[in-house]
Design a protein around this motif. Structure first.
Motif, PDB file in Angstrom:
ATOM      1  N   GLY A 187      37.940  41.390  41.655  1.00 21.23           N
ATOM      2  CA  GLY A 187      36.586  41.904  41.529  1.00 21.23           C
ATOM      3  C   GLY A 187      35.865  41.313  40.327  1.00 21.23           C
ATOM      4  O   GLY A 187      36.471  40.743  39.419  1.00 21.23           O
ATOM      5  N   PRO A 188      34.533  41.475  40.294  1.00 20.62           N
ATOM      6  CA  PRO A 188      33.721  40.840  39.244  1.00 20.62           C
ATOM      7  C   PRO A 188      33.830  41.507  37.882  1.00 20.62           C
ATOM      8  O   PRO A 188      33.444  40.915  36.866  1.00 20.62           O
ATOM      9  CB  PRO A 188      32.292  40.967  39.798  1.00 20.62           C
ATOM     10  CG  PRO A 188      32.343  42.193  40.673  1.00 20.62           C
ATOM     11  CD  PRO A 188      33.720  42.219  41.269  1.00 20.62           C
ATOM     12  N   ASN A 189      34.322  42.741  37.816  1.00 17.97           N
ATOM     13  CA  ASN A 189      34.359  43.458  36.543  1.00 17.97           C
ATOM     14  C   ASN A 189      35.625  43.191  35.732  1.00 17.97           C
ATOM     15  O   ASN A 189      35.756  43.669  34.608  1.00 17.97           O
ATOM     16  CB  ASN A 189      34.231  44.973  36.777  1.00 17.97           C
ATOM     17  CG  ASN A 189      32.869  45.345  37.317  1.00 17.97           C
ATOM     18  OD1 ASN A 189      31.860  44.729  36.965  1.00 17.97           O
ATOM     19  ND2 ASN A 189      32.826  46.343  38.188  1.00 17.97           N
ATOM     20  N   ILE A 190      36.571  42.461  36.320  1.00 18.47           N
ATOM     21  CA  ILE A 190      37.791  42.123  35.588  1.00 18.47           C
ATOM     22  C   ILE A 190      37.743  40.643  35.241  1.00 18.47           C
ATOM     23  O   ILE A 190      37.681  39.789  36.117  1.00 18.47           O
ATOM     24  CB  ILE A 190      39.048  42.436  36.424  1.00 18.47           C
ATOM     25  CG1 ILE A 190      39.128  43.933  36.728  1.00 18.47           C
ATOM     26  CG2 ILE A 190      40.304  41.975  35.690  1.00 18.47           C
ATOM     27  CD1 ILE A 190      40.331  44.320  37.576  1.00 18.47           C
TER      28      ILE A 190
ATOM     29  N   ASN B 112      49.844  45.288  39.260  1.00 18.72           N
ATOM     30  CA  ASN B 112      49.923  46.389  38.308  1.00 18.72           C
ATOM     31  C   ASN B 112      48.836  46.282  37.245  1.00 18.72           C
ATOM     32  O   ASN B 112      48.259  47.294  36.817  1.00 18.72           O
ATOM     33  CB  ASN B 112      51.304  46.417  37.639  1.00 18.72           C
ATOM     34  CG  ASN B 112      52.372  46.986  38.546  1.00 18.72           C
ATOM     35  OD1 ASN B 112      52.086  47.538  39.602  1.00 18.72           O
ATOM     36  ND2 ASN B 112      53.626  46.836  38.157  1.00 18.72           N
ATOM     37  N   ALA B 113      48.562  45.064  36.790  1.00 20.33           N
ATOM     38  CA  ALA B 113      47.523  44.877  35.770  1.00 20.33           C
ATOM     39  C   ALA B 113      46.153  45.259  36.321  1.00 20.33           C
ATOM     40  O   ALA B 113      45.366  45.944  35.643  1.00 20.33           O
ATOM     41  CB  ALA B 113      47.524  43.419  35.296  1.00 20.33           C
ATOM     42  N   VAL B 114      45.861  44.825  37.548  1.00 15.23           N
ATOM     43  CA  VAL B 114      44.575  45.176  38.171  1.00 15.23           C
ATOM     44  C   VAL B 114      44.474  46.696  38.352  1.00 15.23           C
ATOM     45  O   VAL B 114      43.438  47.302  38.076  1.00 15.23           O
ATOM     46  CB  VAL B 114      44.427  44.448  39.528  1.00 15.23           C
ATOM     47  CG1 VAL B 114      43.204  44.962  40.289  1.00 15.23           C
ATOM     48  CG2 VAL B 114      44.327  42.947  39.305  1.00 15.23           C
ATOM     49  N   TYR B 115      45.572  47.310  38.794  1.00 14.27           N
ATOM     50  CA  TYR B 115      45.575  48.764  38.984  1.00 14.27           C
ATOM     51  C   TYR B 115      45.335  49.482  37.655  1.00 14.27           C
ATOM     52  O   TYR B 115      44.581  50.461  37.591  1.00 14.27           O
ATOM     53  CB  TYR B 115      46.907  49.196  39.586  1.00 14.27           C
ATOM     54  CG  TYR B 115      47.011  50.690  39.852  1.00 14.27           C
ATOM     55  CD1 TYR B 115      46.575  51.231  41.057  1.00 14.27           C
ATOM     56  CD2 TYR B 115      47.529  51.555  38.893  1.00 14.27           C
ATOM     57  CE1 TYR B 115      46.656  52.594  41.309  1.00 14.27           C
ATOM     58  CE2 TYR B 115      47.621  52.921  39.130  1.00 14.27           C
ATOM     59  CZ  TYR B 115      47.184  53.431  40.334  1.00 14.27           C
ATOM     60  OH  TYR B 115      47.264  54.793  40.565  1.00 14.27           O
ATOM     61  N   ALA B 116      45.985  48.994  36.588  1.00  9.74           N
ATOM     62  CA  ALA B 116      45.835  49.632  35.275  1.00  9.74           C
ATOM     63  C   ALA B 116      44.395  49.549  34.788  1.00  9.74           C
ATOM     64  O   ALA B 116      43.835  50.530  34.275  1.00  9.74           O
ATOM     65  CB  ALA B 116      46.786  48.976  34.272  1.00  9.74           C
ATOM     66  N   ILE B 117      43.768  48.369  34.955  1.00  9.28           N
ATOM     67  CA  ILE B 117      42.382  48.217  34.503  1.00  9.28           C
ATOM     68  C   ILE B 117      41.453  49.094  35.334  1.00  9.28           C
ATOM     69  O   ILE B 117      40.545  49.748  34.799  1.00  9.28           O
ATOM     70  CB  ILE B 117      41.962  46.733  34.578  1.00  9.28           C
ATOM     71  CG1 ILE B 117      42.776  45.916  33.569  1.00  9.28           C
ATOM     72  CG2 ILE B 117      40.472  46.576  34.306  1.00  9.28           C
ATOM     73  CD1 ILE B 117      42.567  44.420  33.684  1.00  9.28           C
TER      74      ILE B 117
ATOM     75  N   LYS C  48      36.837  48.059  34.367  1.00 14.69           N
ATOM     76  CA  LYS C  48      36.303  46.928  33.628  1.00 14.69           C
ATOM     77  C   LYS C  48      37.266  46.575  32.510  1.00 14.69           C
ATOM     78  O   LYS C  48      37.687  47.434  31.738  1.00 14.69           O
ATOM     79  CB  LYS C  48      34.926  47.248  33.053  1.00 14.69           C
ATOM     80  CG  LYS C  48      34.209  46.035  32.477  1.00 14.69           C
ATOM     81  CD  LYS C  48      32.776  46.358  32.135  1.00 14.69           C
ATOM     82  CE  LYS C  48      32.049  45.093  31.673  1.00 14.69           C
ATOM     83  NZ  LYS C  48      30.624  45.368  31.349  1.00 14.69           N
ATOM     84  N   GLY C  49      37.642  45.296  32.433  1.00 15.44           N
ATOM     85  CA  GLY C  49      38.584  44.889  31.400  1.00 15.44           C
ATOM     86  C   GLY C  49      38.968  43.436  31.565  1.00 15.44           C
ATOM     87  O   GLY C  49      38.324  42.678  32.298  1.00 15.44           O
ATOM     88  N   THR C  50      40.031  43.050  30.875  1.00 16.16           N
ATOM     89  CA  THR C  50      40.480  41.657  30.862  1.00 16.16           C
ATOM     90  C   THR C  50      41.951  41.571  31.229  1.00 16.16           C
ATOM     91  O   THR C  50      42.768  42.347  30.716  1.00 16.16           O
ATOM     92  CB  THR C  50      40.262  41.022  29.474  1.00 16.16           C
ATOM     93  OG1 THR C  50      38.875  41.091  29.136  1.00 16.16           O
ATOM     94  CG2 THR C  50      40.703  39.563  29.470  1.00 16.16           C
ATOM     95  N   MET C  51      42.266  40.647  32.116  1.00 13.24           N
ATOM     96  CA  MET C  51      43.658  40.340  32.429  1.00 13.24           C
ATOM     97  C   MET C  51      43.921  38.901  31.955  1.00 13.24           C
ATOM     98  O   MET C  51      43.199  37.982  32.316  1.00 13.24           O
ATOM     99  CB  MET C  51      43.926  40.452  33.930  1.00 13.24           C
ATOM    100  CG  MET C  51      45.348  40.061  34.320  1.00 13.24           C
ATOM    101  SD  MET C  51      45.694  40.326  36.072  1.00 13.24           S
ATOM    102  CE  MET C  51      44.539  39.172  36.832  1.00 13.24           C
TER     103      MET C  51
END
Length: 485
Positions: free
Chosen positions: A346-349, A379-384, A390-393
């Motif tokens: 998605g665009p917010n990550i 898991n990282a996408v789920y956590a954000i 919205k966040g950074t991976m």
């Protein structure tokens, strides 16, 4: 097996909790089929060797360890009489791989009762048939459950990824469809306009000159540079003025097309010099069809390349056309997995790729490592998303001594200290019912540690969770021969 033989005493065996319910005849049989062995400090057996003996501690101190990466990690250190290790699953026969699942060493002079694996299997089946059947059934149920849930885990991941890939494929496919429709219209207009020009008397030389200009324009379109918005606007105004001065209608619509094709007023002057005034408007419009056709063909080519890129990424991810074990490029595997996730992220990550330079290829099972990256990225996408979406991976790679390090980091809420030690346990999950099976990290750990002789760990605090995977640069034993073949 090293060590010196000692006399086996039924009384001594009967004093152990493991054998305290056996009668005199059974204890005597154990002494006949087994023996007491004394070991000096050092190795008793090593993980991975054929499980040939069942060991029961009579006296001394032992350490049980498992291989994790390049290190032997201590699991148990004990002096308790009666503890056992070795071929304790021999009664299951070929249902399981009969190899030592850990390493055992003595830290001081130690005595064991040692029973050959086939003898242990025989007495288990004869003396405890019901227990053996129960244990066999339990083993099969556990294996079946893990296989079923593991397959479900992979299918869920693939289903989620396939939806994203379908979305990604749909965009260039739709662009190709739109371009094909527009091309049909432009080519029809080009045929009609050329027919009108060619219908006039003495126009053979005119048509020949226009065709020559058209060929040069087609080459110009493919080399056109991208202008800044201000530069493009200035050039459009200049072209629109030229078209208006030459009484060509709708010049404001045609001017942007010439700018996209990289043409200026000098090109239009050549066209004006090649035709008479009544033919100029038709010739200009015919050339705009040429430019639009070339631009649309470029769009078809770019879209087809994008589709090909996605197909290559799916092949790379699934490893359908690759050997099961080979020397693999970690960055290629990570890139293919990230591309598979592009529709889900998605665009917010924000995805940051912080790749180390000149990483060597490593011996690996690529499709299995892609499953690891799938689980960790998911898991990282789920956590954000659980922290507001919205966040950074960050996907980071580095060379650390004799290992390649891969880090999957996220800015989610983190893993609480209370559950951090349990996240690699089978069937443990913090996701809602139906969203996770609890096998993703367990499967990933097994792939990294058991299959690739690497290591996997997590460091987490709110806003900074990092799953760290270490993979060795070289393979050992049969792995090395398989990777080289």
């Amino acid at each position: 097996m090293t060590g010196q033989p000692n006399a086996c005493s039924p009384e001594e065996l009967g004093s152990l909790f493991l054998f305290e319910k056996l009668d005199r005849g059974q204890l005597s049989r154990l002494c006949r089929e087994g023996r007491v062995k004394a070991f000096e400090p050092g190795r008793v057996f090593a993980e991975g060797e054929p499980a040939a003996f069942f060991y029961v501690l009579l006296e001394g101190t032992v350490v049980l360890s498992r291989r994790v990466g390049a290190d032997d990690v201590e699991i148990v250190r004990t002096s308790q009489r009666g503890v056992y290790a070795g071929a304790f699953q021999a009664y299951l026969g070929d249902r399981v791989r009969q190899a030592y699942t850990s390493s055992l060493r003595a830290t001081e002079p130690t005595r064991f009762f040692v029973l050959p694996a086939d003898a242990f299997a025989s007495v288990m089946r004869e003396w405890f048939p019901m227990a053996v059947h129960l244990l066999e059934g339990l083993l099969l149920v556990i294996q079946s459950a893990q296989q079923t849930v593991g397959q479900r885990e992979r299918l869920l991941a693939l289903g989620s990824l396939s939806a994203g890939v379908t979305h990604e494929l749909n965009n260039p496919a739709a662009a190709v469809a739109r371009a094909a429709k527009a091309l049909r219209e432009r080519v029809a207009g080009m045929r009609h306009t050329l027919g009108v020009i060619a219908a006039g008397p003495g126009r053979r030389d005119t048509v020949k000159t226009l065709v020559e200009i058209q060929e040069r324009i087609a080459g110009r379109v493919s080399e056109a540079t991208v202008l800044s918005p201000l530069e493009a606007a200035d050039r459009e105004d200049t072209l629109a003025d030229w078209l208006e001065d030459h009484e060509i209608a709708d010049g404001w619509e045609l001017a942007p097309i010439f700018v996209q094709g990289g043409l200026d007023t000098e090109w239009l002057d050549r066209v004006a010099a090649a035709v008479d005034e009544p033919t100029l408007a038709g010739a200009v419009r015919w050339l705009t069809y040429t430019i639009e056709t070339e631009l649309l063909l470029n769009e078809v080519g770019d879209s087809a390349a994008r589709i090909s890129q996605l197909v290559d990424a799916v092949k790379q991810y699934s490893q359908l056309d690759r050997a099961p074990y080979q020397r693999a490029d970690i960055h290629e595997l990570l890139d293919s997995t990230l591309l598979m996730f592009s529709g889900k992220v998605g665009p917010n990550i924000e995805v940051v790729k912080d790749y180390g330079q000149s990483l060597p290829r490593i011996p690996a099972h690529p499709s299995q490592l892609n499953q690891v990256w799938t689980n960790l990225i998911d898991n990282a996408v789920y956590a954000i998303n659980s922290a507001g979406g919205k966040g950074t991976m960050t996907v980071r790679t580095r060379l650390e001594r004799e290992h390649v390090l891969v880090e999957i980091c996220d800015t989610g809420p983190g893993v609480s200290p209370e559950i951090r030690d349990r996240i690699f346990d089978p069937f443990f999950t913090t996701k809602s019912v139906g969203e996770g099976t609890g096998l993703g990290l367990d499967i990933s750990w097994r792939i990294v540690v058991n299959k690739h002789h690497g290591d996997m760990e997590v460091h987490s605090e709110p806003g900074d969770t990092r799953f760290r995977v270490h993979l060795p640069l070289t393979a050992a034993g049969t792995d090395a021969r398989e990777a080289a073949s």
